[in-house]
Motif scaffolding. Structure first.
Motif, PDB file in Angstrom:
ATOM      1  N   GLU A   1       7.942 -54.409  38.585  1.00 36.38           N
ATOM      2  CA  GLU A   1       8.971 -55.129  39.362  1.00 36.38           C
ATOM      3  C   GLU A   1       9.489 -54.449  40.423  1.00 36.38           C
ATOM      4  O   GLU A   1      10.495 -54.590  41.228  1.00 36.38           O
ATOM      5  N   PHE A   2       8.972 -53.041  40.595  1.00 34.33           N
ATOM      6  CA  PHE A   2       9.596 -52.408  41.720  1.00 34.33           C
ATOM      7  C   PHE A   2       8.589 -52.468  43.039  1.00 34.33           C
ATOM      8  O   PHE A   2       7.521 -52.460  43.072  1.00 34.33           O
ATOM      9  N   LEU A   3       9.468 -52.808  44.188  1.00 33.83           N
ATOM     10  CA  LEU A   3       8.947 -52.848  45.412  1.00 33.83           C
ATOM     11  C   LEU A   3       7.984 -51.789  45.889  1.00 33.83           C
ATOM     12  O   LEU A   3       7.097 -52.043  46.242  1.00 33.83           O
ATOM     13  N   CYS A   4       8.472 -50.601  45.497  1.00 35.54           N
ATOM     14  CA  CYS A   4       7.769 -49.535  45.913  1.00 35.54           C
ATOM     15  C   CYS A   4       6.435 -49.359  45.250  1.00 35.54           C
ATOM     16  O   CYS A   4       5.499 -48.984  45.871  1.00 35.54           O
ATOM     17  N   PHE A   5       6.474 -49.695  43.981  1.00 39.03           N
ATOM     18  CA  PHE A   5       4.978 -49.803  43.357  1.00 39.03           C
ATOM     19  C   PHE A   5       4.439 -50.688  43.950  1.00 39.03           C
ATOM     20  O   PHE A   5       3.026 -50.591  44.019  1.00 39.03           O
ATOM     21  N   ALA A   6       4.595 -51.855  44.050  1.00 39.84           N
ATOM     22  CA  ALA A   6       4.012 -53.153  44.800  1.00 39.84           C
ATOM     23  C   ALA A   6       3.180 -52.699  46.082  1.00 39.84           C
ATOM     24  O   ALA A   6       2.028 -52.927  46.381  1.00 39.84           O
ATOM     25  N   LEU A   7       4.260 -51.807  46.891  1.00 43.99           N
ATOM     26  CA  LEU A   7       3.568 -51.446  48.230  1.00 43.99           C
ATOM     27  C   LEU A   7       2.635 -50.318  48.067  1.00 43.99           C
ATOM     28  O   LEU A   7       1.683 -50.221  48.573  1.00 43.99           O
ATOM     29  N   TYR A   8       2.784 -49.646  46.984  1.00 47.30           N
ATOM     30  CA  TYR A   8       1.847 -48.391  46.683  1.00 47.30           C
ATOM     31  C   TYR A   8       0.565 -48.893  46.371  1.00 47.30           C
ATOM     32  O   TYR A   8      -0.517 -48.540  46.706  1.00 47.30           O
ATOM     33  N   LYS A   9       0.447 -50.089  45.593  1.00 45.36           N
ATOM     34  CA  LYS A   9      -0.757 -50.578  45.012  1.00 45.36           C
ATOM     35  C   LYS A   9      -1.269 -51.153  45.957  1.00 45.36           C
ATOM     36  O   LYS A   9      -2.669 -51.133  46.210  1.00 45.36           O
ATOM     37  N   ALA A  10      -0.533 -51.984  47.097  1.00 43.73           N
ATOM     38  CA  ALA A  10      -1.289 -52.724  48.186  1.00 43.73           C
ATOM     39  C   ALA A  10      -1.780 -51.749  49.017  1.00 43.73           C
ATOM     40  O   ALA A  10      -2.807 -51.683  49.517  1.00 43.73           O
ATOM     41  N   HIS A  11      -1.324 -50.472  49.097  1.00 43.60           N
ATOM     42  CA  HIS A  11      -1.757 -49.296  50.169  1.00 43.60           C
ATOM     43  C   HIS A  11      -3.089 -49.097  49.484  1.00 43.60           C
ATOM     44  O   HIS A  11      -4.121 -48.938  50.511  1.00 43.60           O
ATOM     45  N   HIS A  12      -3.074 -48.572  48.293  1.00 46.40           N
ATOM     46  CA  HIS A  12      -4.458 -48.245  47.793  1.00 46.40           C
ATOM     47  C   HIS A  12      -5.627 -49.289  47.733  1.00 46.40           C
ATOM     48  O   HIS A  12      -6.738 -49.142  48.129  1.00 46.40           O
ATOM     49  N   ALA A  13      -5.186 -50.775  47.509  1.00 46.71           N
ATOM     50  CA  ALA A  13      -6.063 -51.675  47.508  1.00 46.71           C
ATOM     51  C   ALA A  13      -6.819 -51.943  49.034  1.00 46.71           C
ATOM     52  O   ALA A  13      -7.835 -52.244  49.224  1.00 46.71           O
ATOM     53  N   MET A  14      -5.777 -52.058  50.031  1.00 47.55           N
ATOM     54  CA  MET A  14      -6.252 -52.020  51.349  1.00 47.55           C
ATOM     55  C   MET A  14      -6.923 -50.886  51.958  1.00 47.55           C
ATOM     56  O   MET A  14      -8.392 -51.080  52.592  1.00 47.55           O
ATOM     57  N   ASN A  15      -6.905 -49.509  51.121  1.00 48.53           N
ATOM     58  CA  ASN A  15      -7.553 -48.494  51.432  1.00 48.53           C
ATOM     59  C   ASN A  15      -9.042 -48.751  50.975  1.00 48.53           C
ATOM     60  O   ASN A  15     -10.241 -48.487  51.558  1.00 48.53           O
ATOM     61  N   ARG A  16      -9.233 -49.367  49.643  1.00 54.12           N
ATOM     62  CA  ARG A  16     -10.164 -49.407  49.000  1.00 54.12           C
ATOM     63  C   ARG A  16     -11.352 -50.542  49.950  1.00 54.12           C
ATOM     64  O   ARG A  16     -12.391 -50.591  50.043  1.00 54.12           O
ATOM     65  N   PHE A  17     -10.335 -51.533  50.266  1.00 56.44           N
ATOM     66  CA  PHE A  17     -10.924 -52.720  51.276  1.00 56.44           C
ATOM     67  C   PHE A  17     -11.496 -52.059  52.442  1.00 56.44           C
ATOM     68  O   PHE A  17     -12.777 -52.706  52.774  1.00 56.44           O
ATOM     69  N   TYR A  18     -10.857 -51.675  53.002  1.00 61.42           N
ATOM     70  CA  TYR A  18     -11.128 -51.138  54.555  1.00 61.42           C
ATOM     71  C   TYR A  18     -12.359 -50.037  54.474  1.00 61.42           C
ATOM     72  O   TYR A  18     -13.508 -49.730  55.457  1.00 61.42           O
ATOM     73  N   LYS A  19     -12.497 -49.167  53.389  1.00 62.39           N
ATOM     74  CA  LYS A  19     -13.433 -47.973  53.565  1.00 62.39           C
ATOM     75  C   LYS A  19     -14.823 -48.326  53.890  1.00 62.39           C
ATOM     76  O   LYS A  19     -15.178 -47.751  54.642  1.00 62.39           O
ATOM     77  N   PRO A  20     -15.555 -49.415  53.084  1.00 55.62           N
ATOM     78  CA  PRO A  20     -16.655 -49.472  53.355  1.00 55.62           C
ATOM     79  C   PRO A  20     -17.013 -50.296  54.607  1.00 55.62           C
ATOM     80  O   PRO A  20     -18.032 -50.084  55.354  1.00 55.62           O
ATOM     81  N   LEU A  21     -16.029 -51.150  54.963  1.00 47.76           N
ATOM     82  CA  LEU A  21     -16.231 -51.972  56.422  1.00 47.76           C
ATOM     83  C   LEU A  21     -16.179 -50.799  57.619  1.00 47.76           C
ATOM     84  O   LEU A  21     -17.068 -51.126  58.713  1.00 47.76           O
ATOM     85  N   LEU A  22     -15.158 -49.828  57.693  1.00 51.33           N
ATOM     86  CA  LEU A  22     -14.919 -48.909  58.770  1.00 51.33           C
ATOM     87  C   LEU A  22     -16.015 -47.989  58.588  1.00 51.33           C
ATOM     88  O   LEU A  22     -16.551 -47.216  59.368  1.00 51.33           O
ATOM     89  N   GLY A  23     -16.457 -47.647  57.351  1.00 50.38           N
ATOM     90  CA  GLY A  23     -17.574 -46.851  57.158  1.00 50.38           C
ATOM     91  C   GLY A  23     -18.746 -47.020  57.825  1.00 50.38           C
ATOM     92  O   GLY A  23     -19.581 -46.307  58.446  1.00 50.38           O
ATOM     93  N   ALA A  24     -19.029 -48.307  57.809  1.00 52.47           N
ATOM     94  CA  ALA A  24     -20.099 -48.863  58.444  1.00 52.47           C
ATOM     95  C   ALA A  24     -20.211 -48.681  59.981  1.00 52.47           C
ATOM     96  O   ALA A  24     -21.006 -48.607  60.636  1.00 52.47           O
ATOM     97  N   LEU A  25     -18.796 -48.370  60.601  1.00 52.94           N
ATOM     98  CA  LEU A  25     -18.548 -48.361  61.839  1.00 52.94           C
ATOM     99  C   LEU A  25     -18.279 -46.807  62.326  1.00 52.94           C
ATOM    100  O   LEU A  25     -18.128 -46.527  63.433  1.00 52.94           O
ATOM    101  N   GLY A  26     -18.421 -46.026  61.294  1.00 45.58           N
ATOM    102  CA  GLY A  26     -18.450 -44.610  61.344  1.00 45.58           C
ATOM    103  C   GLY A  26     -17.005 -43.920  61.422  1.00 45.58           C
ATOM    104  O   GLY A  26     -16.829 -42.947  62.242  1.00 45.58           O
ATOM    105  N   LEU A  27     -15.964 -44.907  61.049  1.00 44.55           N
ATOM    106  CA  LEU A  27     -14.640 -44.747  61.163  1.00 44.55           C
ATOM    107  C   LEU A  27     -13.815 -44.300  59.715  1.00 44.55           C
ATOM    108  O   LEU A  27     -14.318 -45.083  58.832  1.00 44.55           O
TER     109      LEU A  27
END
Length: 148
Positions: A13-39
């Motif tokens: 129920e904590f907004l800060c925890f929801a944002l924290y989870k979203a931050h980590h989910a986005m990092n996991r999402f972007y990592k392979p896509l950006l890794g393919a670009l060398g970034l």
């Protein structure tokens, strides 16, 4: 959300925890896509800022991206070593370093368009819906920073 006092709220129920989870989910999402670009994600943010407005000084980039120079300078060095940006001392003020995209850096913009398209496909939101969500999150951030 429950009517319980703050000390009785559940973690989900904590907004800060929801944002924290979203931050980590986005990092996991972007990592392979950006890794393919060398970034890395922070390097991608620097390039995004320069794709929006090329030829910015380090101070402008740091302010825009909320990064201190001791974090931003190594990012810029790696981007320069990769041939994506150039750093030069400003002619009118030797204390300032200007950052500009190279041809290779500009070309990478087209290759990175699939990253955004993949995000839209994954989350199932339109650009307008995502824009409204971003505006809400920015509103919360602004309120927290302002201490309201």
């Amino acid at each position: 959300m429950s009517d319980a006092p703050a000390d009785q709220l559940h973690l989900d129920e904590f907004l800060c925890f929801a944002l924290y989870k979203a931050h980590h989910a986005m990092n996991r999402f972007y990592k392979p896509l950006l890794g393919a670009l060398g970034l890395t994600y922070p390097q991608y943010l620097v390039l995004m800022a320069l794709w929006e407005q090329d030829n910015q000084n380090v101070g402008q980039l740091g302010e825009l991206l909320h990064l201190e120079s001791n974090t931003l300078t190594p990012l810029l060095k790696r981007l320069e070593q990769a041939g994506l940006v150039q750093r030069r001392r400003a002619a009118n003020d030797e204390r300032q370093v200007q950052v500009t995209l190279t041809e290779q850096g500009r070309a990478l913009r087209q290759k990175s368009r699939d990253v955004s398209a993949c995000l839209f496909d994954t989350i199932g939101m339109t650009r307008d819906e995502l824009g409204a969500l971003v505006a809400d999150v920015n509103g919360v951030t602004g309120a927290v920073v302002a201490g309201r």
